[in-house]
Design an enzyme around this catalytic site. Structure first.
Site, PDB file in Angstrom:
ATOM      1  N   GLY A  61       0.809  -1.218   0.000  1.00  0.00           N
ATOM      2  CA  GLY A  61       0.000   0.000   0.000  1.00  0.00           C
ATOM      3  C   GLY A  61       0.835   1.257   0.000  1.00  0.00           C
ATOM      4  O   GLY A  61       0.553   2.219  -0.736  1.00  0.00           O
ATOM      5  N   CYS A  97       3.627  -9.118   2.144  1.00  0.00           N
ATOM      6  CA  CYS A  97       3.177  -9.955   1.028  1.00  0.00           C
ATOM      7  C   CYS A  97       4.347 -10.510   0.244  1.00  0.00           C
ATOM      8  O   CYS A  97       4.449 -11.714   0.001  1.00  0.00           O
ATOM      9  CB  CYS A  97       2.257  -9.149   0.114  1.00  0.00           C
ATOM     10  SG  CYS A  97       1.774 -10.041  -1.382  1.00  0.00           S
ATOM     11  N   GLY A 101       4.794 -13.397   3.086  1.00  0.00           N
ATOM     12  CA  GLY A 101       3.354 -13.605   3.003  1.00  0.00           C
ATOM     13  C   GLY A 101       2.953 -14.267   1.701  1.00  0.00           C
ATOM     14  O   GLY A 101       3.383 -15.378   1.378  1.00  0.00           O
ATOM     15  N   CYS A 102       2.134 -13.561   0.929  1.00  0.00           N
ATOM     16  CA  CYS A 102       1.489 -14.133  -0.257  1.00  0.00           C
ATOM     17  C   CYS A 102       2.443 -14.840  -1.206  1.00  0.00           C
ATOM     18  O   CYS A 102       2.168 -15.949  -1.665  1.00  0.00           O
ATOM     19  CB  CYS A 102       0.774 -13.031  -1.043  1.00  0.00           C
ATOM     20  SG  CYS A 102      -0.087 -11.805  -0.053  1.00  0.00           S
ATOM     21  N   LEU A 246      -3.574 -22.717   8.823  1.00  0.00           N
ATOM     22  CA  LEU A 246      -4.070 -23.815   8.004  1.00  0.00           C
ATOM     23  C   LEU A 246      -3.348 -23.881   6.667  1.00  0.00           C
ATOM     24  O   LEU A 246      -3.080 -24.981   6.151  1.00  0.00           O
ATOM     25  CB  LEU A 246      -5.574 -23.672   7.803  1.00  0.00           C
ATOM     26  CG  LEU A 246      -6.413 -23.633   9.084  1.00  0.00           C
ATOM     27  CD1 LEU A 246      -7.899 -23.727   8.763  1.00  0.00           C
ATOM     28  CD2 LEU A 246      -6.009 -24.724  10.059  1.00  0.00           C
ATOM     29  N   ARG A 269     -11.714 -17.983  11.883  1.00  0.00           N
ATOM     30  CA  ARG A 269     -12.661 -17.033  12.469  1.00  0.00           C
ATOM     31  C   ARG A 269     -12.952 -15.911  11.476  1.00  0.00           C
ATOM     32  O   ARG A 269     -12.051 -15.334  10.878  1.00  0.00           O
ATOM     33  CB  ARG A 269     -12.075 -16.442  13.747  1.00  0.00           C
ATOM     34  CG  ARG A 269     -13.048 -15.556  14.532  1.00  0.00           C
ATOM     35  CD  ARG A 269     -12.385 -15.013  15.779  1.00  0.00           C
ATOM     36  NE  ARG A 269     -11.956 -16.081  16.672  1.00  0.00           N
ATOM     37  CZ  ARG A 269     -12.745 -16.694  17.554  1.00  0.00           C
ATOM     38  NH1 ARG A 269     -14.020 -16.319  17.656  1.00  0.00           N
ATOM     39  NH2 ARG A 269     -12.270 -17.647  18.338  1.00  0.00           N
TER      40      ARG A 269
END
Length: 541
Positions: A61, A97, A101-102, A246, A269
């Site tokens: 961002g 990311c 991350g991604c 997960l 959640r």
């Protein structure tokens, strides 16, 4: 080290350096402030400040906003610094990311999918014995690190081309128009002023202080560490039920690692709980041990090493039963916290939510201080997704400097959980829809379970794939929730996300001719409702 030559409001002089590509993204880049190679002066602009726009944070961002603002001829600066994890992991420009991350997650997920394809291949006539299958952890990690470093370099080049001044430094407000830029030892590197600030510092994983028998990170690593781990992790225990937990369990198990997930309460959640529970079942079918309703009480070290030997002790909240799980690596995935602690926000009047710790903003990303903005993972009420932060950053720069008036729309944003069978969704969960529209009588849920054609020959994951549409009955069955569990979920969901954004109705999909044979086509033929009680198992081809 860089040296402050002047800290007057109308002039600053700092040391800067452009690193060779092979150094970008290494621990040293963000572990130390870059060495002095020359001096450059930043005189005051017409409004009396050194910069028109200064961004704190070099993630997706912040980079997007900085580069967009520079396109309008504005004087833009950006400061970014990665504090090393308790295990010593650090990385280069680009934020969560790109580095932790991604990008590395999707590549490790792909490694696991390739392993599954190799197992399936014998059913399609290939000769590929199970004994011959092996996976090289270190080779995978090194290839992923090399790719990430190329992305780090690309961001540096993009900033340079846009003439955005980059500071590898921590930022702290002195007042609402002045920033101190300091190194990790609190030594001041520069002091700058700006007319407008954007805070886009993202977040970092939480640790379980006081529970695990040592200092934060002493016996545990997080998603900040696993993607560059320099040794095979051995047997792994993952603590948490988040999508990070997960996904990590899925790709580690998929490359042959023994994985246990310890979950205190809900899986995923905030997501549709029917789909969340299905993912838990699928992980177990793929070989992950799931310890439900279980919380860690202590972690002890049995033997040092890379990896060492640990024991995780826990207790089941429903039965009171205690357990102990020997392992080599413990990964915490118990949530993330915004990285706003060192910014001195209270001094300048920026409000932070007392529960989440995130910065309170309005629908224009503006804080209570009118020229200070915040977006991305550190802003209250915002989805923690890379494309969301990028779009919000671009739109903010357009509004501030390009005459734009379009605000970020945070509604109906698609996302994907990259578990062995991927899960994509856009819109409301079934629980949210029932609450919003007044109960079951106002909602119609269509669903179907199926086995992708490519899974039939190896006879796996039968009836595991699941699709669901949530519709509002009195609005011509407008679709308010789209959920898909199966292969290539992100690719399938992206197109449907546009349809949901444009308020597609169930009848519109019924009139659409599907592509056969695909998983996506079942959204054009879905006819069984939950209310009917009829079988939702797909038959035929």
């Amino acid at each position: 080290m860089g040296t402050v030559v002047s800290t007057k409001r109308n002039e600053i002089i700092v040391a800067k350096e452009v690193l060779p590509m092979e150094e970008v993204g290494s621990g040293e880049v963000n572990g130390e402030i870059e060495e002095e190679t020359g001096e450059e002066s930043f005189p005051a602009l017409e409004h009396g400040y050194n910069f028109d726009f200064f961004v704190i944070g070099g993630g997706s961002g912040g980079l997007a906003a900085a580069i967009q603002a520079a396109k309008y001829g504005k004087k833009v600066g950006l400061a970014d610094f990665v504090t090393a994890t308790p295990s010593g992991t650090s990385w280069g420009l680009g934020g969560t990311c790109v580095n932790v991350g991604c990008i590395p997650k999707k590549l490790m997920h792909q490694a696991a999918l390739i392993g599954q394809v190799l197992e399936d291949s014998t059913h399609f006539g290939w000769s590929c014995s199970e004994e011959a299958l092996s996976h090289d952890w270190n080779r995978m990690v090194e290839k992923i690190k090399a790719h990430i470093q190329s992305l780090n370099w690309g961001y540096r080049v993009s900033l340079q081309k846009a003439e955005v001044e980059y500071f590898n430094a921590l930022a702290r407000f002195e007042d609402e128009h002045t920033l101190h830029l300091v190194d990790k030892n609190e030594k001041e590197v520069a002091k700058i002023t700006s007319e407008i600030f954007l805070i886009a510092v993202g977040g970092r994983p939480r640790y379980l202080d006081g529970v695990l028998g040592g200092n934060p990170g002493e016996f545990c690593i997080t998603s900040d560490d696993i993607f560059s781990l320099a040794y095979h992790p051995g047997k792994v225990v993952i603590i948490g039920g988040s999508y990070i937990a997960l996904e990590t369990a899925g790709f580690l198990c998929g490359i042959g690692i023994d994985v246990t997930v310890m979950v205190r309460s809900q899986l995923l959640r905030g997501f549709d709980q029917q789909l969340a529970e299905k993912i838990g079942v699928i992980l177990e079918k793929h070989g992950v041990q799931m310890l439900r309703n279980c919380s860690p009480t202590e972690i002890t070290s049995v033997e040092q090493g890379n990896p060492g030997k640990l024991i995780v002790y826990g207790v089941n909240s429903e039965t009171g039963e205690t357990m102990e799980e020997p392992c080599n690596t413990v990964i915490l995935a118990v949530g993330r916290a915004p990285s706003v602690g060192g910014l001195n926000l209270g001094e300048i009047g920026v409000e932070v939510d007392p529960t989440s710790g995130k910065i309170v903003v309005n629908d224009s990303e503006q804080t209570q201080v009118e020229h200070v903005y915040a977006l991305g993972d550190c802003a209250e009420g915002r989805l923690e997704l890379t494309p969301v932060a990028i779009q919000a950053g671009v739109l903010l720069a357009k509004r501030l400097f390009g005459g734009g008036n379009l605000r970020m729309d945070y509604d109906k944003i698609a996302t994907t959980v990259f578990t062995p069978l991927e899960y994509s969704c856009v819109g409301l969960s079934e629980e949210e829809a029932l609450e919003k529209f007044g109960g079951d009588e106002n909602i119609e849920v269509y669903h179907v379970t199926s086995q992708p054609l490519e899974f039939t020959l190896p006879a796996r994951d039968k009836e595991s794939c699941y699709s669901k549409l949530i519709c509002v009955k009195n609005e011509e069955e407008r679709i308010v929730g789209f959920h898909y569990l199966g292969p290539n979920a992100g690719e399938i969901c992206q197109g449907f996300a546009l349809a949901i954004k444009l308020n597609v109705k169930k009848g519109d999909l019924d009139e659409t001719v599907g592509i056969h044979p695909t998983c996506a086509e079942q959204f054009t033929t879905m006819h069984v409702t939950k209310r009917s009680g009829d079988s939702w198992v797909k038959t035929g081809c």
